[in-house]
Write an enzyme that holds these catalytic residues in place. Sequence first.
Site, PDB file in Angstrom:
ATOM      1  CG  ASN A  46      -0.259  -0.294   2.371  1.00 37.21           C
ATOM      2  OD1 ASN A  46       0.928  -0.178   2.628  1.00 37.21           O
ATOM      3  ND2 ASN A  46      -0.966  -0.612   3.374  1.00 37.21           N
TER       4      ASN A  46
ATOM      5  NE  ARG B 218       2.424   2.205  12.356  1.00 36.29           N
ATOM      6  CZ  ARG B 218       1.847   2.149  10.896  1.00 36.29           C
ATOM      7  NH1 ARG B 218       1.438   3.078  10.316  1.00 36.29           N
ATOM      8  NH2 ARG B 218       2.004   0.925  10.294  1.00 36.29           N
TER       9      ARG B 218
ATOM     10  CD  GLN C 217      -4.364   3.872  14.049  1.00 32.37           C
ATOM     11  OE1 GLN C 217      -3.604   4.922  13.441  1.00 32.37           O
ATOM     12  NE2 GLN C 217      -4.278   2.824  13.471  1.00 32.37           N
TER      13      GLN C 217
ATOM     14  CG  HIS D 230      -4.310   3.730  10.058  1.00 32.41           C
ATOM     15  ND1 HIS D 230      -3.137   3.318  10.893  1.00 32.41           N
ATOM     16  CD2 HIS D 230      -3.696   3.998   8.972  1.00 32.41           C
ATOM     17  CE1 HIS D 230      -2.238   2.987  10.227  1.00 32.41           C
ATOM     18  NE2 HIS D 230      -2.292   3.459   9.068  1.00 32.41           N
TER      19      HIS D 230
HETATM   20  P1  NDP Z   1      10.401   1.555   3.665  1.00 32.84           P
HETATM   21  O1  NDP Z   1      11.266   0.858   4.250  1.00 32.84           O
HETATM   22  O2  NDP Z   1      10.157   1.675   2.045  1.00 32.84           O
HETATM   23  O3  NDP Z   1      11.074   3.350   3.851  1.00 32.84           O
HETATM   24  C1  NDP Z   1      10.977   3.918   5.284  1.00 32.84           C
HETATM   25  C2  NDP Z   1      12.282   4.738   4.979  1.00 32.84           C
HETATM   26  O4  NDP Z   1      12.581   5.378   6.207  1.00 32.84           O
HETATM   27  C3  NDP Z   1      13.671   4.016   4.624  1.00 32.84           C
HETATM   28  O5  NDP Z   1      14.353   4.572   3.383  1.00 32.84           O
HETATM   29  C4  NDP Z   1      14.325   4.224   5.852  1.00 32.84           C
HETATM   30  O6  NDP Z   1      15.762   4.186   5.652  1.00 32.84           O
HETATM   31  C5  NDP Z   1      13.715   5.491   6.447  1.00 32.84           C
HETATM   32  N1  NDP Z   1      14.414   5.678   7.748  1.00 32.84           N
HETATM   33  C6  NDP Z   1      14.205   4.726   8.954  1.00 32.84           C
HETATM   34  N2  NDP Z   1      14.667   5.349  10.066  1.00 32.84           N
HETATM   35  C7  NDP Z   1      14.773   6.778   9.754  1.00 32.84           C
HETATM   36  C8  NDP Z   1      15.236   7.911  10.390  1.00 32.84           C
HETATM   37  N3  NDP Z   1      15.588   7.831  11.815  1.00 32.84           N
HETATM   38  N4  NDP Z   1      15.505   8.995   9.708  1.00 32.84           N
HETATM   39  C9  NDP Z   1      15.401   9.077   8.465  1.00 32.84           C
HETATM   40  N5  NDP Z   1      14.883   7.953   7.593  1.00 32.84           N
HETATM   41  C10 NDP Z   1      14.829   6.796   8.221  1.00 32.84           C
HETATM   42  O7  NDP Z   1       8.904   1.953   4.103  1.00 32.84           O
HETATM   43  P2  NDP Z   1       7.500   2.352   3.454  1.00 32.84           P
HETATM   44  O8  NDP Z   1       8.160   3.730   2.736  1.00 32.84           O
HETATM   45  O9  NDP Z   1       6.995   1.469   2.635  1.00 32.84           O
HETATM   46  O10 NDP Z   1       6.609   3.075   4.658  1.00 32.84           O
HETATM   47  C11 NDP Z   1       7.118   3.762   5.575  1.00 32.84           C
HETATM   48  C12 NDP Z   1       6.240   3.594   6.955  1.00 32.84           C
HETATM   49  O11 NDP Z   1       5.037   4.412   6.507  1.00 32.84           O
HETATM   50  C13 NDP Z   1       6.108   2.414   7.303  1.00 32.84           C
HETATM   51  O12 NDP Z   1       7.037   2.119   8.364  1.00 32.84           O
HETATM   52  C14 NDP Z   1       4.731   2.847   8.110  1.00 32.84           C
HETATM   53  O13 NDP Z   1       4.979   3.169   9.510  1.00 32.84           O
HETATM   54  C15 NDP Z   1       4.089   3.770   7.339  1.00 32.84           C
HETATM   55  N6  NDP Z   1       2.832   3.466   6.765  1.00 32.84           N
HETATM   56  C16 NDP Z   1       1.659   3.834   6.778  1.00 32.84           C
HETATM   57  C17 NDP Z   1       0.540   3.344   6.311  1.00 32.84           C
HETATM   58  C18 NDP Z   1      -0.925   4.024   6.568  1.00 32.84           C
HETATM   59  O14 NDP Z   1      -1.709   3.320   6.128  1.00 32.84           O
HETATM   60  N7  NDP Z   1      -0.819   5.296   6.932  1.00 32.84           N
HETATM   61  C19 NDP Z   1       0.683   2.149   5.269  1.00 32.84           C
HETATM   62  C20 NDP Z   1       1.932   1.888   4.795  1.00 32.84           C
HETATM   63  C21 NDP Z   1       2.981   2.425   5.731  1.00 32.84           C
HETATM   64  P3  NDP Z   1      16.903   3.184   5.030  1.00 32.84           P
HETATM   65  O15 NDP Z   1      15.995   2.201   4.503  1.00 32.84           O
HETATM   66  O16 NDP Z   1      17.384   4.059   4.135  1.00 32.84           O
HETATM   67  O17 NDP Z   1      17.794   2.837   6.380  1.00 32.84           O
END
Ligand code: NDP
Length: 386
Positions: free
Chosen positions: A147, A285, A314, A333
């Site tokens: 998603n 989150r 939630q 959400h």
């Molecule tokens: P990804 O794993 O593709 O991307 C997350 C990114 O966050 C990675 O590039 C990671 O860095 C980066 N990251 C982690 N820690 C840090 C930090 N401290 N500072 C800066 N960047 C950081 O996940 P998605 O993009 O698919 O999803 C992200 C989040 O969105 C999920 O974890 C979830 O909590 C939320 N989400 C919400 C949804 C909703 O319905 N509202 C649905 C789906 C997701 P790197 O990998 O480079 O270390």
Amino acid sequence: MAKVLCVLYDDPTGGHPTTYARDDLPVIDHYPGGQTTPTPEAVDFTPGHLLGSVSGELGLRAFLEKAGHTLVVTSDKDGDGSVFDRELPDADVVISQPFWPAYLTPERMAAAKNLKLAITAGIGSDHVDLDAAIAHGVTVAEVTYCNSISVAEHVVMMTLSLVRNYLPSHQVVLDGGWNIADCVARSYDLEGMHVGTVAAGRIGLAVLRRLAPFDVKLHYTDRHRLPREVEEELNLTFHPTTADMVPHCDLVTINAPLHPETEGLFGDELLATMKRGAHLINTARAKIVDQDAIERALRSGQLAGYAGDVWYPQPAPADHPWRTMPHHGMTPHISGSSLSAQARYAAGTREILESWLSGSPIRGEYLIVEGGALAGTGAHSYSVTH
Ligand code: NDP
């Protein structure tokens, strides 16, 4: 034979739908970057139907019961004596969605003596205590990418909605009014604004790509830098930290997972360094921001608007301050649970179950914890406290 305990959100108030607004879904067989959409052996549901609520059962019942497994589905997940707590002690597998999370706390993990697999039907496994999962040898898997685009579209919608003051203007229509000045006194063009994303993973990068045609100036921060050709293509400015980035931005969107590094990141101190009148969007989150600091910043005018779909806990209680704070565009959400997304995460959940039940490896991109350690996607994007 396995007992699968599945926690889903409640059915629609009018009952499970018998007809839908559309007859089909576009066929999507891979995501940006090439990862394929879920590839279960079969599905027993119609893509585009409501699968994420209790009666939808993620389309899993026929598949599990034919193979002799037990499926228990409930929305009753919190409070003393909940169905979830009663069914948990002998469950082998727990499935829940971030939209209606079954919080797998250390206490529940200790009570779940048979638990071997926790599946997030969606993305974001922070409702599972990962330290406890590691300690108890529980595998944690989520349907990576299912998603991400759904959420990115929601972020674009909220970006335009906040900056152009859409929701209050719509309310004027609903109220029978026509005062143009009421609508436009807080309405701006997005063009030319500086927009930054905290994290440029699947969602963050998709947001950047979708906003680029609006002629905005794009910024990002992440733990890993994007390839140079992507930075050049989108004319991105990289900042080593969130604190470095936010003072430059008119609008910030949060797209990082919740883990110890990001919890409480946006408090009074960081918000005070943002431009007065910046907008903040959080579909990642709720605990990445300080709930009360957000309300204070909106009331003082430090933030011009806040939108998103993630709350803690939630479901959010009826008196949650974010329901009544000024200039917000919150939804429940929902961003990652469109009917389009549900078809993908129901299929992905089935694919994970098929693998696990047959003793085959689960795709690395779906893994968060395995064998007592962060694994796969989890090893890349999450951190734990020990
Ligand atoms: P990804 O794993 O593709 O991307 C997350 C990114 O966050 C990675 O590039 C990671 O860095 C980066 N990251 C982690 N820690 C840090 C930090 N401290 N500072 C800066 N960047 C950081 O996940 P998605 O993009 O698919 O999803 C992200 C989040 O969105 C999920 O974890 C979830 O909590 C939320 N989400 C919400 C949804 C909703 O319905 N509202 C649905 C789906 C997701 P790197 O990998 O480079 O270390």
